[in-house]
Design an enzyme around this catalytic site. Structure first.
Site, mmCIF file in Angstrom:
data_model
loop_
_atom_site.group_PDB
_atom_site.id
_atom_site.type_symbol
_atom_site.label_atom_id
_atom_site.label_comp_id
_atom_site.label_asym_id
_atom_site.label_seq_id
_atom_site.Cartn_x
_atom_site.Cartn_y
_atom_site.Cartn_z
ATOM 1 N N GLN A 148 44.481 27.136 -80.357
ATOM 2 C CA GLN A 148 44.268 28.255 -78.735
ATOM 3 C C GLN A 148 45.969 29.424 -78.715
ATOM 4 O O GLN A 148 46.529 30.171 -78.184
ATOM 5 C CB GLN A 148 44.051 27.969 -78.215
ATOM 6 C CG GLN A 148 42.395 27.574 -78.584
ATOM 7 C CD GLN A 148 41.486 27.485 -77.433
ATOM 8 O OE1 GLN A 148 41.344 25.806 -76.684
ATOM 9 N NE2 GLN A 148 40.739 27.889 -76.260
ATOM 10 N N HIS A 194 39.462 33.987 -90.874
ATOM 11 C CA HIS A 194 40.270 34.997 -92.117
ATOM 12 C C HIS A 194 38.821 35.224 -93.044
ATOM 13 O O HIS A 194 39.398 36.332 -93.503
ATOM 14 C CB HIS A 194 40.793 33.847 -92.930
ATOM 15 C CG HIS A 194 42.704 33.922 -92.178
ATOM 16 N ND1 HIS A 194 43.524 32.804 -92.668
ATOM 17 C CD2 HIS A 194 43.190 34.179 -90.674
ATOM 18 C CE1 HIS A 194 44.369 33.027 -92.309
ATOM 19 N NE2 HIS A 194 44.389 33.616 -90.936
ATOM 20 N N ASP A 246 45.773 33.250 -85.608
ATOM 21 C CA ASP A 246 47.536 33.606 -86.670
ATOM 22 C C ASP A 246 48.982 33.471 -85.525
ATOM 23 O O ASP A 246 49.733 32.854 -86.226
ATOM 24 C CB ASP A 246 47.891 35.532 -87.657
ATOM 25 C CG ASP A 246 46.221 34.879 -88.528
ATOM 26 O OD1 ASP A 246 45.770 33.369 -88.767
ATOM 27 O OD2 ASP A 246 46.150 35.282 -89.297
ATOM 28 N N ARG A 300 48.621 19.143 -71.150
ATOM 29 C CA ARG A 300 47.886 18.276 -71.857
ATOM 30 C C ARG A 300 47.559 19.046 -73.661
ATOM 31 O O ARG A 300 47.479 20.309 -73.342
ATOM 32 C CB ARG A 300 46.908 17.714 -71.483
ATOM 33 C CG ARG A 300 45.512 17.416 -72.534
ATOM 34 C CD ARG A 300 44.646 17.666 -72.197
ATOM 35 N NE ARG A 300 43.106 17.835 -72.992
ATOM 36 C CZ ARG A 300 41.954 18.282 -73.241
ATOM 37 N NH1 ARG A 300 42.107 18.751 -72.275
ATOM 38 N NH2 ARG A 300 41.202 18.180 -74.288
ATOM 39 N N HIS A 339 41.149 19.095 -80.870
ATOM 40 C CA HIS A 339 40.974 19.474 -80.611
ATOM 41 C C HIS A 339 40.359 20.949 -81.935
ATOM 42 O O HIS A 339 40.775 21.959 -81.507
ATOM 43 C CB HIS A 339 41.914 20.164 -79.357
ATOM 44 C CG HIS A 339 41.347 21.577 -77.903
ATOM 45 N ND1 HIS A 339 41.444 20.724 -77.363
ATOM 46 C CD2 HIS A 339 40.094 22.268 -78.260
ATOM 47 C CE1 HIS A 339 40.842 21.765 -76.590
ATOM 48 N NE2 HIS A 339 40.068 22.637 -77.129
ATOM 49 N N ASN A 345 38.398 15.598 -78.368
ATOM 50 C CA ASN A 345 38.267 17.025 -77.142
ATOM 51 C C ASN A 345 36.486 17.196 -77.521
ATOM 52 O O ASN A 345 36.554 18.032 -78.966
ATOM 53 C CB ASN A 345 39.310 18.195 -77.495
ATOM 54 C CG ASN A 345 38.567 19.398 -75.721
ATOM 55 O OD1 ASN A 345 38.512 19.307 -75.195
ATOM 56 N ND2 ASN A 345 38.596 20.255 -76.681
ATOM 57 N N GLU A 346 35.842 17.156 -76.113
ATOM 58 C CA GLU A 346 34.403 17.513 -76.385
ATOM 59 C C GLU A 346 33.504 17.968 -77.982
ATOM 60 O O GLU A 346 33.761 18.462 -78.355
ATOM 61 C CB GLU A 346 34.164 19.606 -76.242
ATOM 62 C CG GLU A 346 35.257 19.550 -74.980
ATOM 63 C CD GLU A 346 34.587 20.805 -74.197
ATOM 64 O OE1 GLU A 346 34.694 21.797 -75.125
ATOM 65 O OE2 GLU A 346 35.093 21.076 -73.490
ATOM 66 N N ASN A 366 35.927 17.079 -69.581
ATOM 67 C CA ASN A 366 36.132 18.302 -69.145
ATOM 68 C C ASN A 366 34.285 19.295 -68.699
ATOM 69 O O ASN A 366 33.697 19.323 -68.840
ATOM 70 C CB ASN A 366 35.945 19.582 -70.399
ATOM 71 C CG ASN A 366 36.820 18.204 -70.808
ATOM 72 O OD1 ASN A 366 37.433 18.221 -70.826
ATOM 73 N ND2 ASN A 366 37.586 19.468 -72.250
ATOM 74 N N TYR A 394 33.553 22.765 -66.641
ATOM 75 C CA TYR A 394 33.385 24.312 -65.842
ATOM 76 C C TYR A 394 32.032 24.822 -65.167
ATOM 77 O O TYR A 394 32.044 25.271 -63.987
ATOM 78 C CB TYR A 394 33.754 25.358 -67.010
ATOM 79 C CG TYR A 394 34.374 25.285 -67.875
ATOM 80 C CD1 TYR A 394 34.834 24.096 -69.009
ATOM 81 C CD2 TYR A 394 35.452 25.824 -67.599
ATOM 82 C CE1 TYR A 394 35.809 23.773 -69.525
ATOM 83 C CE2 TYR A 394 36.672 25.877 -68.108
ATOM 84 C CZ TYR A 394 37.325 24.421 -69.357
ATOM 85 O OH TYR A 394 37.656 24.319 -70.157
ATOM 86 N N GLU A 448 39.709 19.384 -68.141
ATOM 87 C CA GLU A 448 39.853 20.557 -68.407
ATOM 88 C C GLU A 448 38.734 21.107 -66.971
ATOM 89 O O GLU A 448 37.593 20.465 -66.740
ATOM 90 C CB GLU A 448 38.814 20.797 -69.061
ATOM 91 C CG GLU A 448 39.806 21.405 -70.968
ATOM 92 C CD GLU A 448 39.131 21.414 -72.048
ATOM 93 O OE1 GLU A 448 38.441 22.862 -71.615
ATOM 94 O OE2 GLU A 448 39.721 21.205 -72.737
HETATM 95 C C1 PNW Z 1 36.514 23.934 -73.534
HETATM 96 N N1 PNW Z 1 30.394 24.612 -71.844
HETATM 97 O O1 PNW Z 1 35.547 24.733 -74.603
HETATM 98 C C2 PNW Z 1 37.565 23.934 -74.942
HETATM 99 O O2 PNW Z 1 37.835 22.691 -74.618
HETATM 100 C C3 PNW Z 1 38.753 24.789 -75.000
HETATM 101 O O3 PNW Z 1 38.790 24.833 -75.595
HETATM 102 C C4 PNW Z 1 38.338 26.292 -74.324
HETATM 103 O O4 PNW Z 1 39.130 27.408 -74.423
HETATM 104 C C5 PNW Z 1 37.457 26.429 -72.814
HETATM 105 O O5 PNW Z 1 36.595 24.819 -72.885
HETATM 106 C C6 PNW Z 1 36.977 27.281 -72.339
HETATM 107 O O6 PNW Z 1 35.346 28.086 -73.109
HETATM 108 C C7 PNW Z 1 33.944 24.480 -73.693
HETATM 109 O O7 PNW Z 1 29.555 25.199 -72.152
HETATM 110 C C8 PNW Z 1 32.620 25.361 -74.366
HETATM 111 O O8 PNW Z 1 30.406 24.647 -71.118
HETATM 112 C C9 PNW Z 1 31.793 25.587 -73.455
HETATM 113 C C10 PNW Z 1 31.647 24.695 -72.509
HETATM 114 C C11 PNW Z 1 32.560 23.992 -72.052
HETATM 115 C C12 PNW Z 1 33.816 24.213 -72.399
#
Ligand code: PNW
Length: 502
Positions: free
Chosen positions: A41, A61, A73, A98, A143, A187-188, A330, A332, A399
């Site tokens: 990223q 690509h 890129d 991190r 990741h 990661n995830e 992580n 959100y 996260e």
């Molecule tokens: C994370 N959801 O992905 C990733 O670890 C990061 O690379 C990404 O940029 C960031 O969150 C923001 O998207 C997620 O659906 C993707 O709850 C989806 C979910 C949560 C985290």
């Protein structure tokens, strides 16, 4: 400079308004703070020196999948600008940074027979600069950017990946373990397997729903455990670090108080988070019983001779159990869950296996990402659920963050962090053992399928300027002020807390 001043003033205004409205709360000394990024990223330099091709290079690509037709890129050009990155991390005053290692940058063909000296030198320099600035480097090994050469051999559906991943991990422990004391293997894994193998919204976009995600998860669980044991057996005593992984989870909230909805919400969290957490953190190990039952039942009804969910042997269950020194999370957002009574479709499908209806409460404030709604009390509930379900593990939040389109005066992000950090403090007061909090992300970056159209950064990156200048947003200054004082104003928005635990 004028912009910087405006942002500072705006930020101070927000902080003082919030402070007038509410009391100040202190973070415990046991909680450390960080910011996070991931190699694909931010780094760019996709073919610098002898770097090999990754599945994200190939995917961006050769397909038309990225919203703004962009790719990584060049991204934030962090391969050439990591000194500026370290400066920013230092400006914020965080305890740790991190970041992830690009596998094909240090092992160009995916295997450990050939190690890129330039690749190692890049991460060496990043780590040394961080330590010099008194910031702890936390490394994510995987990741999402698998070497394409290993994808050509089946990627995470290939059981040999367990060894290939462990070899990669060993190269990293050997090269960086003298200075890096916190390791995150994956990661995830949920996103890797559901979106990349069952679905098509992440590379390698296999789209073999109901089949491939279970195989992927099975191999990732074993890969993680093997890397953990390697560290435990050979490196822990001398390097004295810790190792775990980071699982993504929403809070799944029952849509009504009906027993069916309550059961459905519990099943949803068991079959999403528990899929990876139960084998490692539960007393008995293995996949959650409800998951084994559901997938087996549906598989038989669909005419398969065995469950689409692979089985672990008793030895494997014991080998995987306990292979995390902390619970990496992580988080959100949250979802509402209703029970469903669907007839089993003949096409295998993960969502049918879970068999719940999920939706967002229309009252929840929105971010730019369609999946991200602002539900701070869900964070508190989830932390309590993990604490209760897995017998009070140490939780490290790796996260948490908010997306917008193109905004340096990002008051919505400030509000998000204020509310989620308050929810975190609530959870700590509830008795949850949370020792780390990480903001995603240090700076705007390549947001996978969304390209550069969704921004998560504390720092603004100008992607139209070839120098990729970074500017602190109002939220960067807000985050910095939290870190300076280790305090936060209480979130006064009572309405947003109406569904919280208590
Ligand atoms: C994370 N959801 O992905 C990733 O670890 C990061 O690379 C990404 O940029 C960031 O969150 C923001 O998207 C997620 O659906 C993707 O709850 C989806 C979910 C949560 C985290």
């Amino acid at each position: 400079m004028a912009l910087f001043k405006t942002i500072t003033l705006l930020c101070l205004l927000v902080v003082s308004v919030l402070a007038i409205k509410g009391e100040i709360r202190k973070f415990p000394d046991t909680l450390s703070f960080g910011v996070a990024t991931a190699a694909y990223q931010i780094e760019g330099a996709w073919n610098a020196s002898d770097k090999g091709e990754s599945i994200w290079d190939r995917f961006t690509h050769t397909t038309n999948s990225i919203k703004d037709k962009s790719n990584g890129d060049f991204a934030c050009d962090s391969y050439n600008q990591h000194k500026r990155d370290v400066e920013m991390v230092k400006e914020l005053g965080v305890d740790f940074y991190r970041f992830s290692i690009s596998w094909s940058r240090i092992l160009p063909n995916g295997f450990s027979n050939k190690i890129s000296q330039d690749g190692i030198a890049y991460y060496d320099s990043l780590i040394d600069d961080l330590l010099e600035a008194n910031i702890k480097p936390y490394i994510t090994l995987y990741h999402w950017d698998l070497p394409q050469s290993l994808q050509d051999l089946g990627g995470w559906t290939n059981p040999m990946m367990v060894d290939y991943f462990t070899d990669f991990a060993e190269v990293a422990f050997e090269a960086f373990g003298d200075r890096v004391k916190t390791w995150i293997t994956f990661n995830e894994p949920w996103v890797v397997c559901i979106e990349g193998y069952g679905g098509i919204s992440k590379a390698p976009a296999l789209g073999m729903n109901g089949i491939a995600e279970y195989i992927c998860a099975h191999n990732i669980l074993k890969s993680h455990a093997k890397a953990y044991h390697l560290y435990d057996d050979l490196y822990r005593s001398t390097q004295k670090g810790r190792i775990g992984w980071s699982l993504n989870a929403n809070w799944d909230h029952p849509a009504t108080k009906s027993p069916a909805d309550i059961e459905a919400a519990e099943r949803a969290i068991q079959m999403n988070l528990g899929w990876f957490a139960h084998p490692v953190f539960s007393k008995e190990g293995d996949y959650p019983q409800v998951m084994k039952d559901r997938v087996a039942r549906n598989s038989l009804a669909q005419g398969y001779r065995r469950s689409r969910l692979p089985e672990f042997t008793p030895e494997e269950i014991a080998y995987i159990k306990g292979t995390c020194d902390f619970f990496g999370l992580n988080h959100y957002t949250s979802t509402m869950i209703r029970s469903l009574t669907t007839t089993i479709s003949m096409e295998p499908n993960f969502r049918d296996d879970v068999d719940t209806d999920c939706f967002y409460d229309p009252s929840w404030p929105e971010a730019t990402s369609s999946w991200l709604k602002v539900v701070p009390w869900g964070f508190r509930n989830l932390l309590n659920w993990i604490t209760k379900t897995y017998n009070n593990p140490e939780i490290m939040v790796f996260e948490n963050g908010f997306s917008d389109k193109n905004n340096k005066d990002d008051v919505d992000r400030i509000s998000y962090y204020n509310q989620y950090l308050n929810a975190l403090l609530d959870a700590i007061e509830d008795g949850c053992n949370v020792t780390a909090y990480t903001a995603w992300s240090l700076m705007d970056n390549f947001e996978w399928l969304q390209g550069y159209t969704e921004r998560f950064g504390l720092y603004y990156v100008d992607f139209n300027d070839p120098r990729r200048p970074r500017t602190p947003k109002a939220s960067a200054l807000y985050f910095k002020s939290i870190l300076e004082t280790r305090t936060i104003e209480r979130n006064c928005n009572a309405q947003l807390n109406r569904n919280g635990t208590g």
